[in-house]
Structure formats: structure tokens, C-alpha cells
Design a protein around this motif. Structure first.
Motif, PDB file in Angstrom:
ATOM      1  N   LEU A   1      38.746  79.889  74.886  1.00 34.06           N
ATOM      2  CA  LEU A   1      37.885  79.897  76.952  1.00 34.06           C
ATOM      3  C   LEU A   1      38.252  81.069  77.427  1.00 34.06           C
ATOM      4  O   LEU A   1      36.913  81.430  77.692  1.00 34.06           O
ATOM      5  CB  LEU A   1      38.731  79.424  77.670  1.00 34.06           C
ATOM      6  N   THR A   2      39.194  81.936  76.823  1.00 35.13           N
ATOM      7  CA  THR A   2      39.181  83.697  77.275  1.00 35.13           C
ATOM      8  C   THR A   2      37.581  83.895  76.454  1.00 35.13           C
ATOM      9  O   THR A   2      36.865  84.826  77.042  1.00 35.13           O
ATOM     10  CB  THR A   2      40.290  84.924  77.135  1.00 35.13           C
ATOM     11  N   ALA A   3      37.983  83.615  75.238  1.00 32.64           N
ATOM     12  CA  ALA A   3      36.747  84.770  74.208  1.00 32.64           C
ATOM     13  C   ALA A   3      35.747  84.331  74.632  1.00 32.64           C
ATOM     14  O   ALA A   3      34.042  84.907  74.965  1.00 32.64           O
ATOM     15  CB  ALA A   3      37.379  84.259  72.878  1.00 32.64           C
ATOM     16  N   VAL A   4      35.450  82.892  74.908  1.00 29.40           N
ATOM     17  CA  VAL A   4      33.903  82.187  75.243  1.00 29.40           C
ATOM     18  C   VAL A   4      33.792  82.818  77.058  1.00 29.40           C
ATOM     19  O   VAL A   4      32.035  83.250  76.952  1.00 29.40           O
ATOM     20  CB  VAL A   4      33.961  80.877  75.470  1.00 29.40           C
ATOM     21  N   PHE A   5      34.165  83.274  77.979  1.00 24.72           N
ATOM     22  CA  PHE A   5      33.842  83.529  78.872  1.00 24.72           C
ATOM     23  C   PHE A   5      33.545  85.244  79.045  1.00 24.72           C
ATOM     24  O   PHE A   5      32.891  85.570  79.559  1.00 24.72           O
ATOM     25  CB  PHE A   5      34.353  82.715  80.487  1.00 24.72           C
ATOM     26  N   ASP A   6      34.268  85.753  77.915  1.00 20.30           N
ATOM     27  CA  ASP A   6      34.665  86.658  78.183  1.00 20.30           C
ATOM     28  C   ASP A   6      33.370  87.266  77.369  1.00 20.30           C
ATOM     29  O   ASP A   6      32.879  88.212  77.512  1.00 20.30           O
ATOM     30  CB  ASP A   6      35.547  87.718  77.488  1.00 20.30           C
ATOM     31  N   GLN A   7      32.281  86.810  76.342  1.00 19.30           N
ATOM     32  CA  GLN A   7      30.985  87.095  75.246  1.00 19.30           C
ATOM     33  C   GLN A   7      30.173  86.821  75.988  1.00 19.30           C
ATOM     34  O   GLN A   7      29.229  87.043  75.934  1.00 19.30           O
ATOM     35  CB  GLN A   7      31.509  86.719  74.253  1.00 19.30           C
TER      36      GLN A   7
ATOM     37  N   LEU B 240      28.802  79.670  69.999  1.00 19.62           N
ATOM     38  CA  LEU B 240      30.022  80.607  70.976  1.00 19.62           C
ATOM     39  C   LEU B 240      31.436  80.082  70.770  1.00 19.62           C
ATOM     40  O   LEU B 240      32.215  80.506  70.357  1.00 19.62           O
ATOM     41  CB  LEU B 240      29.575  81.257  72.134  1.00 19.62           C
ATOM     42  N   VAL B 241      31.122  78.780  71.134  1.00 18.76           N
ATOM     43  CA  VAL B 241      32.085  77.922  71.197  1.00 18.76           C
ATOM     44  C   VAL B 241      33.617  77.481  70.014  1.00 18.76           C
ATOM     45  O   VAL B 241      34.426  78.332  69.322  1.00 18.76           O
ATOM     46  CB  VAL B 241      31.720  76.911  71.837  1.00 18.76           C
ATOM     47  N   ARG B 242      32.127  77.590  68.682  1.00 17.66           N
ATOM     48  CA  ARG B 242      32.304  77.624  67.197  1.00 17.66           C
ATOM     49  C   ARG B 242      33.214  78.309  66.843  1.00 17.66           C
ATOM     50  O   ARG B 242      34.087  78.196  66.541  1.00 17.66           O
ATOM     51  CB  ARG B 242      31.520  76.756  66.958  1.00 17.66           C
ATOM     52  N   SER B 243      32.966  79.016  67.240  1.00 18.29           N
ATOM     53  CA  SER B 243      32.809  80.848  66.471  1.00 18.29           C
ATOM     54  C   SER B 243      34.452  81.438  67.491  1.00 18.29           C
ATOM     55  O   SER B 243      35.091  81.597  66.912  1.00 18.29           O
ATOM     56  CB  SER B 243      32.118  81.605  66.901  1.00 18.29           C
ATOM     57  N   ALA B 244      34.777  80.779  68.588  1.00 17.73           N
ATOM     58  CA  ALA B 244      35.865  81.483  69.084  1.00 17.73           C
ATOM     59  C   ALA B 244      37.044  80.365  69.020  1.00 17.73           C
ATOM     60  O   ALA B 244      37.904  80.516  68.375  1.00 17.73           O
ATOM     61  CB  ALA B 244      35.714  81.205  71.001  1.00 17.73           C
ATOM     62  N   PHE B 245      36.878  79.575  68.538  1.00 16.73           N
ATOM     63  CA  PHE B 245      38.038  78.690  68.273  1.00 16.73           C
ATOM     64  C   PHE B 245      38.093  79.334  66.693  1.00 16.73           C
ATOM     65  O   PHE B 245      39.774  78.777  65.897  1.00 16.73           O
ATOM     66  CB  PHE B 245      36.848  76.905  67.933  1.00 16.73           C
ATOM     67  N   ALA B 246      37.104  79.358  66.257  1.00 17.55           N
ATOM     68  CA  ALA B 246      37.089  79.508  64.480  1.00 17.55           C
ATOM     69  C   ALA B 246      38.613  80.727  64.359  1.00 17.55           C
ATOM     70  O   ALA B 246      39.672  80.421  64.004  1.00 17.55           O
ATOM     71  CB  ALA B 246      36.493  79.673  63.839  1.00 17.55           C
ATOM     72  N   ASP B 247      38.354  81.368  65.049  1.00 16.64           N
ATOM     73  CA  ASP B 247      38.312  83.130  65.595  1.00 16.64           C
ATOM     74  C   ASP B 247      40.061  82.716  65.804  1.00 16.64           C
ATOM     75  O   ASP B 247      41.211  83.771  64.960  1.00 16.64           O
ATOM     76  CB  ASP B 247      37.954  83.805  66.426  1.00 16.64           C
ATOM     77  N   ALA B 248      40.263  82.150  66.557  1.00 16.22           N
ATOM     78  CA  ALA B 248      41.609  82.099  67.392  1.00 16.22           C
ATOM     79  C   ALA B 248      42.423  81.359  66.203  1.00 16.22           C
ATOM     80  O   ALA B 248      44.002  81.152  66.251  1.00 16.22           O
ATOM     81  CB  ALA B 248      41.519  81.094  68.481  1.00 16.22           C
TER      82      ALA B 248
ATOM     83  N   LEU C 192      31.659  74.368  88.900  1.00 16.32           N
ATOM     84  CA  LEU C 192      31.729  73.248  90.084  1.00 16.32           C
ATOM     85  C   LEU C 192      32.628  73.921  91.147  1.00 16.32           C
ATOM     86  O   LEU C 192      32.367  74.151  92.338  1.00 16.32           O
ATOM     87  CB  LEU C 192      32.534  71.923  90.299  1.00 16.32           C
ATOM     88  N   PHE C 193      33.897  74.762  90.749  1.00 18.22           N
ATOM     89  CA  PHE C 193      34.770  75.213  91.962  1.00 18.22           C
ATOM     90  C   PHE C 193      34.744  76.693  91.868  1.00 18.22           C
ATOM     91  O   PHE C 193      35.117  77.345  92.231  1.00 18.22           O
ATOM     92  CB  PHE C 193      35.733  74.445  91.554  1.00 18.22           C
ATOM     93  N   GLY C 194      34.523  77.300  90.319  1.00 16.77           N
ATOM     94  CA  GLY C 194      34.696  78.804  89.300  1.00 16.77           C
ATOM     95  C   GLY C 194      36.142  78.838  90.365  1.00 16.77           C
ATOM     96  O   GLY C 194      36.968  77.653  90.564  1.00 16.77           O
ATOM     97  N   ASP C 195      36.254  80.317  90.542  1.00 15.98           N
ATOM     98  CA  ASP C 195      37.539  80.150  90.445  1.00 15.98           C
ATOM     99  C   ASP C 195      38.860  80.203  89.906  1.00 15.98           C
ATOM    100  O   ASP C 195      40.207  79.658  89.825  1.00 15.98           O
ATOM    101  CB  ASP C 195      38.576  80.472  91.557  1.00 15.98           C
ATOM    102  N   ALA C 196      38.357  79.971  88.425  1.00 19.06           N
ATOM    103  CA  ALA C 196      39.863  79.461  87.682  1.00 19.06           C
ATOM    104  C   ALA C 196      39.770  80.450  85.857  1.00 19.06           C
ATOM    105  O   ALA C 196      38.780  80.482  85.538  1.00 19.06           O
ATOM    106  CB  ALA C 196      39.643  77.978  87.149  1.00 19.06           C
ATOM    107  N   ASP C 197      41.225  80.578  86.019  1.00 16.11           N
ATOM    108  CA  ASP C 197      41.167  81.592  84.724  1.00 16.11           C
ATOM    109  C   ASP C 197      42.084  80.847  83.573  1.00 16.11           C
ATOM    110  O   ASP C 197      42.399  79.553  83.707  1.00 16.11           O
ATOM    111  CB  ASP C 197      42.044  82.894  84.620  1.00 16.11           C
ATOM    112  N   PRO C 198      41.719  80.718  82.586  1.00 10.40           N
ATOM    113  CA  PRO C 198      41.371  80.403  81.205  1.00 10.40           C
ATOM    114  C   PRO C 198      43.199  79.847  81.126  1.00 10.40           C
ATOM    115  O   PRO C 198      44.165  79.260  80.605  1.00 10.40           O
ATOM    116  CB  PRO C 198      41.542  81.152  80.182  1.00 10.40           C
ATOM    117  N   SER C 199      44.106  81.215  81.564  1.00  7.68           N
ATOM    118  CA  SER C 199      45.536  80.868  82.002  1.00  7.68           C
ATOM    119  C   SER C 199      46.001  80.138  82.408  1.00  7.68           C
ATOM    120  O   SER C 199      47.390  79.601  82.205  1.00  7.68           O
ATOM    121  CB  SER C 199      46.101  82.614  82.276  1.00  7.68           C
TER     122      SER C 199
END
Length: 209
Positions: free
Chosen positions: A94-100, A69-77, A181-188
């Protein structure tokens, strides 16, 4: 006897992996038993063992999916022309990874799962080899992108391209660890932070610093 369709087989396998992922994210690999996986997936032992002979096989399947998933998200971006700048690229990856990623809608749970996979590679040579293969490919892809940035005049010559690649990969890994560890972190957050850092001026007078 009616033949079971491939779609049905794929859906059942997905059901098992998603149930196991929820258990692993909640309790860790080693504190999760096959009985836990059976209960979470809502399937019988016979149904689960038809697809996976052991918990280790389930762990390996989830790890392969996470790496892929990480490799595919990177390749697409990175396939965009012209390629996005590093801040935008990392944000998209990071958005693609966490959304999928399963379990759906729970970014912290999936981040915890990724961190556990990293930890598992320290004792599992097969997973370690898979991780190393993916990491090596990512480093090369990032280094190639650095060359593209320089050709386009977006990045000045200077540090070794591999040094830049490893730093950006470390940024993504650090964000995933924060999310676990902490959550509440958006890729933005990563995108905004990198943009601010890469636009810093180093020509200010000592008095202004």
C-alpha cells in the motif's frame, strides 16, 4: 523536420494521463469531458488526440497503469527472502502504491481513482477482463506465499490457502476504499491492525474473555 525523441513523447503522454487522472479523481469518469482533460493538461486537442482517440482510451490507459502498479508493488514486496509476514507485506504494498501513484502527493485522490476504476469494470468488459486477470494472479501469488509461510513454520496448517489470499486482498481493497471515502489513513494503520489481530490469543479461559 527535427525528430521528436521518445523521452519527449513519453513525457507528453504522461502529461495527458496525469491531467486526466486529476479530472477523474475530482469529478468522476462520466462527468469529465475531453475539454476538461485538455484544460487540465494544458495541451491542444491535436496534441491529446495524437495519443488517445477518445476518453475511453484514456480511462483504459489509467486503469492499466493502476492495475499494473498494484501488481508490481506486490511482486516487489513479496520477492524479499524470507518473505515478510502479511502485515508487513500489505503495509509495503500500500505504501508503494500510494507513494508512486499520480496525482503525486494526493493519496485520497488516487484512492478515489482506483474505486472509480473498479466501478467502471461493471460496465466495461475490457476493463473487467483486465481486473479479473490481475485479481486471479494476485490470488495465486498470495496462495503460494501462504505455502511458503507454512513451510517456514510462520503459519499453521488449516484454512485453504486461497481463503487466506482472498481475505488479505479484501483487506487491501477495504483500506483503499477507506482512503477514498475518508482520507487520512496511512498504510501503517493496516500493518498495525493486522499485527494486533494475528497475535491474538485464543487460549484464554472463558472468565478472561
Amino acid at each position: 523536420m527535427a525528430r521528436v525523441s521518445q523521452a519527449h513523447l513519453d513525457a507528453r503522454r504522461r502529461q495527458i494521463l496525469d491531467g486526466a487522472a486529476r479530472c477523474f479523481a475530482r469529478n468522476g469518469f462520466h462527468a469529465t469531458s475531453m475539454q476538461d482533460v485538455l484544460r487540465e493538461s494544458g495541451l491542444s486537442a491535436g496534441a491529446v488526440y495524437r495519443y488517445f482517440a477518445s476518453k475511453d482510451e484514456i480511462v483504459a490507459a489509467i486503469a492499466d497503469e493502476a492495475f499494473g502498479l498494484v501488481r508490481s508493488a506486490f511482486a516487489d514486496a513479496a520477492a524479499a527472502v524470507p518473505p515478510p509476514t502479511p502485515d508487513v507485506l500489505l503495509g509495503r504494498v500500500l505504501t508503494a502504491v500510494f507513494d508512486q501513484a499520480p496525482p503525486e502527493g494526493d493519496r485520497q485522490a488516487f484512492a478515489r481513482l482506483i474505486v472509480q476504476v473498479w466501478t467502471e469494470t461493471l460496465r466495461n468488459p475490457a476493463l473487467a477482463a483486465t481486473l479479473n486477470e490481475g485479481y486471479t494472479a494476485m490470488r495465486k501469488a498470495w496462495a503460494d506465499l501462504v505455502g511458503t509461510y507454512r513451510e517456514a513454520g510462520l503459519m499453521p496448517p488449516g484454512p485453504d490457502a486461497d481463503h487466506v489470499a482472498r481475505t488479505l486482498i479484501a483487506t487491501a481493497q477495504g483500506f483503499i476504499a477507506q482512503q477514498a471515502l475518508f482520507g487520512d489513513a496511512d498504510p501503517s494503520v493496516v500493518e498495525d491492525g493486522l499485527r494486533a489481530l494475528t497475535t491474538m490469543r485464543n487460549d484464554a479461559s472463558p472468565e478472561a474473555r
